[in-house]
Design an enzyme around this catalytic site. Structure first.
Site: not given
Length: 247
Positions: A10, A12, A92, A94, A162, A168, A207, A229
């Site tokens: 992902n 993002k 998600h 977020e 998640e 993150g 992470s 990431g």
């Protein structure tokens, strides 16, 4: 039953046309590890160009629940399919937090994704406060109850767990914590989907990186990873693919 591992990246709100060069090495790793399904979910603006580069599965990070209409700035599942997407992330954390998306909205989006023949990756996960209060399993079960479309089949649905507090941050739950939550998710899916639940892949996200991927992939009911990431570069993402192939 045996479920194929899936490693999905992902991106993002990161990425550019130049960064799509990373996909070449990622696609090569996917070909070298044929037992693992690999996907990248870039921003909307890159889906078409990413899909045109080759046989790597490309996904999207969200969609609208309607196929068309007066929804300025939104993108439908049908549009994503036409652009070359093969799967779509919905719910998600977020978006649940920043856009205040409800379970009902997430479920409607998942139904829209499935209706056009794409795979829905439905995200669930608890906050740190909810975990500290001993509510983690109850929160995730409620999200599954409200977010999974009735009658969904294993071939068209993936669940990504998640823990919000791990996304993150560099923090991850213990292997035992992950095993317990994934077992609870599998059991809840059984109640919602019956026999189809055994075939639904449950990904871990939060992470995930080369240093912890092998340990996470070896946990029971962890059928792959949703990677943030570490999916932005082949140097970080390829070792995660290889970890999935090794278990």
């Amino acid at each position: 039953m045996t479920r194929r591992k899936l490693v999905a990246g992902n991106w993002k709100m990161h990425g550019s046309l130049a960064q799509l060069a990373e996909l070449d090495a990622i696609a090569a790793a996917a070909r070298a590890n044929p037992a693992v399904d690999v996907a990248i979910c870039p921003p909307f603006t890159l889906i078409g160009a990413a899909a045109a580069r080759g046989d790597l599965a490309i996904g999207a990070q969200d969609c609208h629940q309607n196929l068309k209409g007066a929804h300025t700035g939104c993108v439908s599942a049908e549009m994503l399919k036409e652009s070359g997407a093969r799967l779509v992330i919905v719910g998600h954390s977020e978006r649940r937090t920043d856009q205040r998306e409800t379970n009902e909205e997430v479920c409607a989006k998942a139904r829209a994704v499935i209706a056009v023949g794409l795979i829905a990756i439905v995200c669930v996960g608890e906050t740190e406060a909810e975990r500290d209060a001993g509510q983690a399993v109850a929160v995730v079960e409620a999200q599954l109850q409200g977010s999974i479309p009735a009658g969904a089949r294993a071939a068209e649905l993936v669940v990504a767990y998640e823990p919000v507090w791990a996304i993150g941050t560099g923090r991850t739950p213990t292997a035992a914590d992950v095993a317990a939550m994934h077992a609870a998710i599998r059991a809840k899916l059984g109640g919602l989907l019956g026999a189809e639940a055994d075939g639904v892949r449950i990904l871990y996200g939060g992470s995930v990186k080369p240093s912890n991927a092998a340990e996470l992939m070896a946990v029971a009911n962890v059928d792959g990873a949703l990677v943030g990431g570490a999916s932005l570069t082949a140097a970080d993402f390829v070792p995660i693919i290889e970890a999935a192939a090794s278990v």
